[in-house]
Structures are given as C-alpha cells and as structure tokens.
Design a protein around this motif. Structure first.
Motif, short mmCIF file in Angstrom:
data_model
loop_
_atom_site.label_atom_id
_atom_site.label_comp_id
_atom_site.label_asym_id
_atom_site.label_seq_id
_atom_site.Cartn_x
_atom_site.Cartn_y
_atom_site.Cartn_z
N PRO A 81 67.87 77.90 99.47
CA PRO A 81 67.06 76.83 99.72
C PRO A 81 67.61 75.73 98.48
O PRO A 81 68.05 75.19 97.40
N LEU A 82 66.70 74.18 99.29
CA LEU A 82 67.13 72.92 98.82
C LEU A 82 68.68 71.98 99.05
O LEU A 82 68.44 70.92 99.17
N THR A 83 69.50 73.01 99.43
CA THR A 83 70.32 72.41 99.71
C THR A 83 71.21 71.68 100.26
O THR A 83 71.42 69.93 99.57
N PRO A 138 78.35 75.34 70.98
CA PRO A 138 76.81 75.46 70.21
C PRO A 138 76.75 76.81 70.36
O PRO A 138 76.96 76.68 71.42
N ALA A 139 75.32 76.86 69.70
CA ALA A 139 74.56 77.94 69.88
C ALA A 139 73.37 77.89 71.39
O ALA A 139 73.54 76.38 71.12
N ILE A 140 73.73 78.26 71.87
CA ILE A 140 73.02 78.27 73.60
C ILE A 140 71.84 78.94 73.86
O ILE A 140 72.64 80.43 73.43
N PHE A 141 70.84 78.97 73.92
CA PHE A 141 69.76 79.54 74.72
C PHE A 141 69.63 79.29 75.76
O PHE A 141 69.30 78.44 76.50
N VAL A 142 69.53 80.08 77.19
CA VAL A 142 69.59 79.92 78.68
C VAL A 142 68.34 81.27 78.95
O VAL A 142 68.70 81.49 78.68
N GLY A 143 67.68 79.89 80.13
CA GLY A 143 66.43 81.19 80.34
C GLY A 143 66.44 80.56 81.76
O GLY A 143 66.81 79.89 82.13
N THR A 144 66.14 82.17 82.71
CA THR A 144 65.88 81.87 84.35
C THR A 144 64.42 82.23 84.88
O THR A 144 63.99 84.20 83.86
N GLY A 145 64.33 82.47 85.68
CA GLY A 145 63.49 84.04 86.38
C GLY A 145 63.85 84.54 87.62
O GLY A 145 64.61 83.41 88.52
N SER A 202 63.22 79.69 93.29
CA SER A 202 63.82 79.39 94.74
C SER A 202 64.24 78.17 94.50
O SER A 202 64.85 77.85 95.36
N GLN A 203 64.34 77.66 93.51
CA GLN A 203 65.16 75.83 93.32
C GLN A 203 66.22 76.29 92.76
O GLN A 203 67.29 74.92 92.99
N VAL A 204 66.16 77.16 91.79
CA VAL A 204 67.99 77.42 91.18
C VAL A 204 67.73 78.66 91.26
O VAL A 204 67.45 78.65 89.99
N GLN A 205 68.51 79.03 91.56
CA GLN A 205 68.61 81.25 91.71
C GLN A 205 69.33 81.09 90.94
O GLN A 205 70.23 81.14 90.17
N TYR A 206 68.43 82.18 89.83
CA TYR A 206 68.88 82.84 89.01
C TYR A 206 70.52 83.10 89.27
O TYR A 206 71.28 83.43 87.94
N GLY A 233 59.69 82.78 88.47
CA GLY A 233 60.13 81.90 89.03
C GLY A 233 60.65 80.35 88.17
O GLY A 233 61.16 80.50 86.98
N HIS A 234 60.77 79.44 89.08
CA HIS A 234 60.87 77.71 88.45
C HIS A 234 60.55 77.28 87.12
O HIS A 234 60.88 77.27 86.75
N GLY A 235 59.22 77.42 87.50
CA GLY A 235 58.07 77.41 86.47
C GLY A 235 58.01 78.55 84.95
O GLY A 235 57.19 78.15 84.49
N GLY A 236 58.38 79.54 85.36
CA GLY A 236 58.30 80.32 84.28
C GLY A 236 56.99 80.66 84.23
O GLY A 236 56.65 81.25 85.45
N LYS A 237 56.69 81.61 82.47
CA LYS A 237 55.19 82.87 83.69
C LYS A 237 54.83 81.23 83.95
O LYS A 237 54.19 80.66 83.83
#
Length: 707
Positions: free
Chosen positions: A599-601, A635-642, A646-650, A679-683
């Motif tokens: 999606p979106l490519t 650095p210390a890194i925190f990565v979040g996804t859903g 549909s916009q940035v696939q998990y 999804g993209h916007g979180g909870k």
C-alpha cells in the motif's frame, strides 16, 4: 589460622547473600533474536540480501512471525519493568489534565447545531445535535462508546448528514487498517439500515436526492483509492454505479461538495499533479474537469456565487488565488488573478464567504490568517506570541459574517474564536481546558539554527519558567520533514509532564515540510532528501552549542516518515543523541518502494523516487535506515508499531530491530513495542493512546535523567 578461617567464612556468607539477592531480583532476559534466512531483493541498480525478509506475512497469521513479535513484547515488558512506576505517574498526570466531560464548540448547519461531547471515564466521543437552538432537546447521532464495546480497535472516519437532515452516513474501521465500512442510520427512528459497503475510504458525500451516497472504493491488496461509486439506499452494494475509475496508481482520491453546495467533486492528486472533476449535486451526471492534469500543476478549486476560486501554483511556486466564471470547464486561459503570487508568502488554503474571503498563509515559518474584504482591503488576524499557529475552524455556512478560527502555541491550549468582520470584535468561544495547567509558568521561543549549507532552520522551543540556559538541561527534539507536511507549534498536553521535569521541548521545522513555502518542501525530497536529516542534526548541535541542553542529555522523536528521519539520524549521528523514539517508522525505503503491491508505494515515487531507476536506487540506498545499520554504538532506542498498519507495514520496524540487535556494538536498551490490535495511528480512544505515550515518555526520562 583463625584469620584465614574468618575470611573463608565471610566469603561464603557474601556469596550466599549475592545468590539470594540474585534469586529475589528479576534479571532482564536476553533480547529476541530473529532467525536469518537470506533473501535476494533485485533491482536494476543492484541486488541486496535481506536476511529478515521472512518476517513479512501479509496475512498476519504466520505462527513463527507472531511468536517473534510476542517475544519482542515480552522483552519490552521486562526491560521497561523498572520504569513502570514512572509510567503510571506520567499516565496519571496526563489523564489528570484532561477534562473528562468535555465538548466541542457547536457549529450551525442547515438549522441544526452539531457538536461532539465526552463523558467522564469514556474513551470515545458522542456525536450529537440540537435543532434551532442549543437549548433544544439533544439528538444523539452516534454513541461511539457503545459502538466500540468489545472491539480492540474502533474508529469513525467521517460522518455526514444528508441534505434533508434525516439520514446519517458514516465510515467505521474496527481493525486499524483503514479499510472502512459504510453504514447508514435513520435519525428519525434510530434504526441502522441494512445498507453496508466494505473496503472504502473514510470519505462520503450525499447527493441532493438524499438516497445516493458517493464513496471511494479501495484496492483490496494495495489499499489504493481506485474507484468512485454511487450507492443507492435499499440496493445491494454489488449494484453500485461506477462513477469514475483512476488508472494512474500515483494519484490519491478524495470527495467533497463545493462551498455553494451546487457541485459534488472528485479530487485527484499526486505529488506533482492535481485534477478536479465536478458534477451538479442536484442531478449528478458526467464529471466535468476544472483543469486537466499536467505535471507540476497543483490546484484546488471551490465554487460560490457563480464563480470558481482556484488556489494554483501555475507560474506561482508559492501559489496564488485565481478565479473563473461558471462553465469555464477545462479552460485555464479564462482564469484571472484574484490574489497574486508573492515570493515571501505561501498560500496554504482559503475559505469563501458571501462577503469576504479568508486566506491561510505562511510567512516567516508561521501560519496565520488574512482576511480580504469586499472593498479590496485586507487585514491579518492578530497574534500575541512569537511562535504560534492559526487555522480555520468549522465554517459551515457561507453567509456568516464572522470567521471561526483556531489559535494555539506551545504554551497556549487550542482556542476557538469568532471574529466578526463588521465590528472587528473577537470572541473566545472556548479554550481547551487543561486541568492544573498555568500557562504563565511556561515560556516559548522561536530561534533559527544554521544548517551546514548555510540555510537557517526555524525551531520552536518551550520550557518551564526558571529554566537556565547553562548547558545542563535535557532536550527532547521532534520533527517530521516529509510530504510538505508542516509541524506547526501547537500545544502538546502530554509534553507538559516533560517540561515539569526540566526538559526543553523543541520542534525542528526542517526541510521536507512546508513551513517556509514550497521550496522548503522541494529541497527536502527526492535527490535532496539528505537535507532533511542534516537539518535535524544541525538543529540539535546548535541548541547544544547555545547551551539549551547538555550534549549527553538529548532525546529525539519522529513517527512514520519521521521514523525514517530517526533511523537515518541514528545511523549518521548516533553520538549526538542519548535516546531516540521512533513510532511506526518507514525504515526499509528501498525494498518497500520496489514493491508496488505494498500500500501507498506507487503514490509516492515523486516523494522518494523510483528505485527501479539506478540513480534513485543508489541515492535512496545511501540513506535507507535498514540498509545502513553498521557496527557502531547506537543510542537507547524505543521502536513502536501496529500489526495492522496499512501505511508502514509492521515488518519494516520488525526487520529493522532484528538487524539492529544483531549489528550494534553497545549495551544501550533497544525495545520494540508491537500493538497487536492497532494500525498506523496506534490504539484508538482518547485515554488508551496516552498509555502508549506514558510508556515511551518514561523510557526517555529514564535515559535523560529527567527530574
């Protein structure tokens, strides 16, 4: 002998104590390690090996993949366990500032006053209206808390009342993948009709017959907006009439009604071209083209009082307003200047009224409003702070003599005003209540940071009063920098918890956005994308040099395309940051842009470039975060996804984290939080998203040593 015996006994006792302590204190488990399975990704510019490609599963059902994500969540729980008291305190603070039984400012349309309101302790708004006056009985249109019950995710994308005020059509998503379902309710009886249409955009328009609903159908694989269809109530979705089909996958679609309410319009836009097609709302038929699409011509047209007004970049890089008479379909030669182009002012939007025109424009990096009066004069809406943003409120009726607008800054909560043009009187209708917040205790600044090529980058800052610029404070810097989207200085309710702990909060208005006009955007995309990353780092270095922050106490955050920014910055300047938060990050740029099924490519070749062209392939490969991870300290890194993004696939952040774990040389924490129901916007819901925020805020404060 006695000394040796006592020493031996003490050693035994100490060893036993250490063993007991180890048994009572939980230890952090080893981070999950994804299996390596080499996979070749081929392109005209070269072939790359992607050892974590297997983590992609479009069905989201692969047990091994799901087990890996579950292991990442368990590891995140373990790493973040020590921060749990701080997380809970932050969540309590943030939610404590929210007026739980709040309501929006009502607006009038076709004899009704519409508004949304929240009830205490509930996550979702209630959409309601009152007839004639706000003292009339309330009609509840959608009670979203009841609708969301039992669902892990719930969102209403758009809700539109029919022209006769009797029916409500809305689009809802219960997964988080932005594949909405159309539903309709009879407002007189409260009955939800049997009509449903699946896999649509959250964009709905009624025709004047109050029976026909126009909507946009999505491709089920790429999720691109493909077809405009018309659904007639009481008929099956399979019988819906095709109104328009877009063959070019680089175009997005939208629907709308003109200000005059006379026309329904299909809006088609790619990064470099626009086309608008309209038909009478009273008797929809063939779509007429306002101006045929042509590369590098972007426009939007609205209609009122028998004329079209067009915002256009035709011979006007920062846009101008032009006008054309009714019936000038496809005849750009009949357009005449209304508001001429200016090199130092970027026209972003406009609203037509019977007696005036309002323009939303940018100059000096700030967004403000200008009013054009019938006599040809103009005036700006006043502001009192050095860094702020204004925007249009809901102006539903063109015959109004007042402009409704919003005002906010990093210290001023969102405020809604009416400005009466006849008297000049400005009325504050509402300022979003923030419980326990005193704006006089906070200070906002606008500074300009020099980029390495000499360009001055605007930066908006906010901190608590009493802050000393002595080079000891922690800094948390945010930016986006893509798609021409501007990150304006607006009040950030959760960030108050950072400010109260001595953190300086900064928004870097870097190239790739549009804060300084169209050229600002053009200089931060395609083969100039590196400017975006350089600007962010150079802003950080400037703020440290000017003693706004300690060099070892700098945090950074970005999401989506801003997550790409974070990934590039982490690779290119890891020494400048102590901690980075990257949400739903677009980090596997080359592989994603090579795959047109994602999606979106195809919509975004003019934003990033098409890597099937070797020149773009080489350039994109030079900054793609996933491809440039190297054996160095991060650095210390925190990565979040859903999972359902549909916009940035998990799988982009999943692969990124896996490779980063395998390659980096430091012991700094790397946590990966996967929301399995979003999804993209979180909870969804106003409080649940604050839980996510409190978690990464606690992570940041732990790293920066916030008070």
């Amino acid at each position: 002998m006695r000394i040796a015996t006592f020493a031996a006994a003490a050693a035994v006792l100490l060893a036993g104590a250490a063993q007991a302590q180890a048994q009572t204190q939980p230890t952090t488990p080893e981070p999950p390690r994804a299996a390596k399975r080499p996979h070749e990704v081929k392109a005209p510019g070269g072939t790359r090996t992607d050892e974590y490609y297997w983590l992609r599963d479009d069905t989201r059902k692969n047990p091994e993949m799901l087990a890996h994500l579950a292991a990442e969540n368990a590891y995140a729980d373990a790493v973040l366990a020590a921060n749990k008291p701080l997380k809970e305190a932050l969540y309590k603070e943030i939610v404590g500032r929210v007026k739980q039984d709040d309501a929006s400012v009502p607006y009038r349309e076709r004899g009704y006053w519409y508004y949304t309101r929240f009830e205490a302790g509930k996550d979702y708004p209630i959409l309601a209206r009152r007839k004639g006056e706000m003292t009339a009985p309330e009609e509840i249109l959608l009670e979203q808390n009841a609708m969301a019950q039992g669902k892990g995710y719930f969102n209403v994308g758009e809700a539109v009342v029919s022209q006769d005020n009797r029916l409500l059509a809305w689009a809802e998503d219960t997964v988080g993948r932005r594949q909405y379902v159309l539903k309709v309710k009879d407002l007189a009886t409260g009955q939800v009709l049997s009509d449903t249409v699946e896999n649509i955009e959250p964009n709905i328009v009624w025709a004047d017959d109050n029976r026909t609903i126009f909507y946009i159908e999505k491709d089920p694989v790429t999720l691109l907006s493909k077809r405009v269809k018309a659904h007639v109530l009481g008929t099956p979705a399979s019988a819906d009439r095709l109104v328009y089909e877009e063959a070019d996958d680089s175009f997005y679609m939208g629907l709308g009604r003109t200000r005059s309410d006379k026309y329904l319009c299909v809006l088609l836009q790619s990064t470099t071209a626009t086309e608008q097609r309209c038909t009478p709302a009273a008797a929809p038929g063939a779509l007429q083209v306002v101006a045929p699409r042509e590369r590098d011509h972007l426009y939007q047209a609205d209609h009122l009082a028998g004329r079209w007004v067009i915002r256009t970049n035709w011979d006007a890089p920062n846009y101008r307003l032009m006008q054309a008479p009714d019936g000038a379909w496809g005849e750009k030669a009949r357009w005449t200047d209304f508001v001429p182009h200016r090199a130092d002012v970027f026209i972003q939007d406009f609203r037509l009224f019977d007696t005036f025109t309002a323009i939303e424009e940018r100059s000096g990096g700030l967004k403000r409003l200008r009013l054009l009066k019938p006599d040809g004069g103009s005036e700006f809406v006043a502001a009192d702070e050095p860094a702020y943003t204004m925007g249009f409120g809901t102006n539903a009726e063109a015959d109004s003599t007042a402009l409704r607008y919003t005002y906010t800054s990093l210290t001023t909560p969102l405020s809604t005003y009416d400005l009466d043009l006849a008297t000049g009187k400005r009325t504050l209708l509402k300022q979003t209540p923030v419980i326990g917040y005193d704006p006089s205790q906070y200070v906002t600044e606008r500074v300009w940071a020099p980029a390495r090529d000499g360009t001055k980058i605007p930066v908006s800052l906010v901190y608590r009063k009493g802050f000393k610029r002595d080079g000891t404070a922690p800094l948390f810097q945010y930016a986006y920098g893509s798609y021409g989207i501007s990150m304006d200085p607006a009040f950030n309710l959760p960030a108050v918890s950072l400010l109260d702990r001595g953190v300086v909060y900064a928004i870097a208005h870097i190239r790739g956005g549009q804060e300084m006009g169209r050229k600002w955007y053009d200089d931060g995309k395609l083969l100039k994308k590196q400017n975006t990353f350089n600007d962010f780092v150079d802003v950080t270095r400037h703020l440290v040099a000017k003693k706004y922050a300690a060099r070892e106490r700098v945090g950074a955050m970005g999401g989506s395309a801003g997550g790409l920014l974070m990934g590039a910055v982490a690779n290119q300047a890891p020494q400048d940051y102590r901690v980075i938060v990257t949400q739903v990050p677009f980090v596997d740029v080359v592989t994603t842009m090579l795959d047109e099924s994602i999606p979106l490519t195809t919509n975004e070749f003019d934003e990033w470039g098409n890597p099937k062209d070797p020149a773009y392939y080489r350039y994109m490969l030079g900054y793609s975060p996933y491809d440039n991870i190297k054996a160095q300290a991060y650095p210390a890194i925190f990565v979040g996804t859903g999972l359902w993004d549909s916009q940035v696939q998990y799988y982009e952040p999943a692969k990124y984290v896996a490779r980063l774990r395998e390659t980096k040389t430091d012991d700094n924490p790397l946590v990966f939080r996967v929301n399995m129901e979003a999804g993209h916007g979180g909870k969804s819901g106003r409080f649940r998203r604050y839980e996510e925020m409190a978690e990464y805020y606690a992570f940041v404060l732990d790293q920066l040593g916030g008070k």
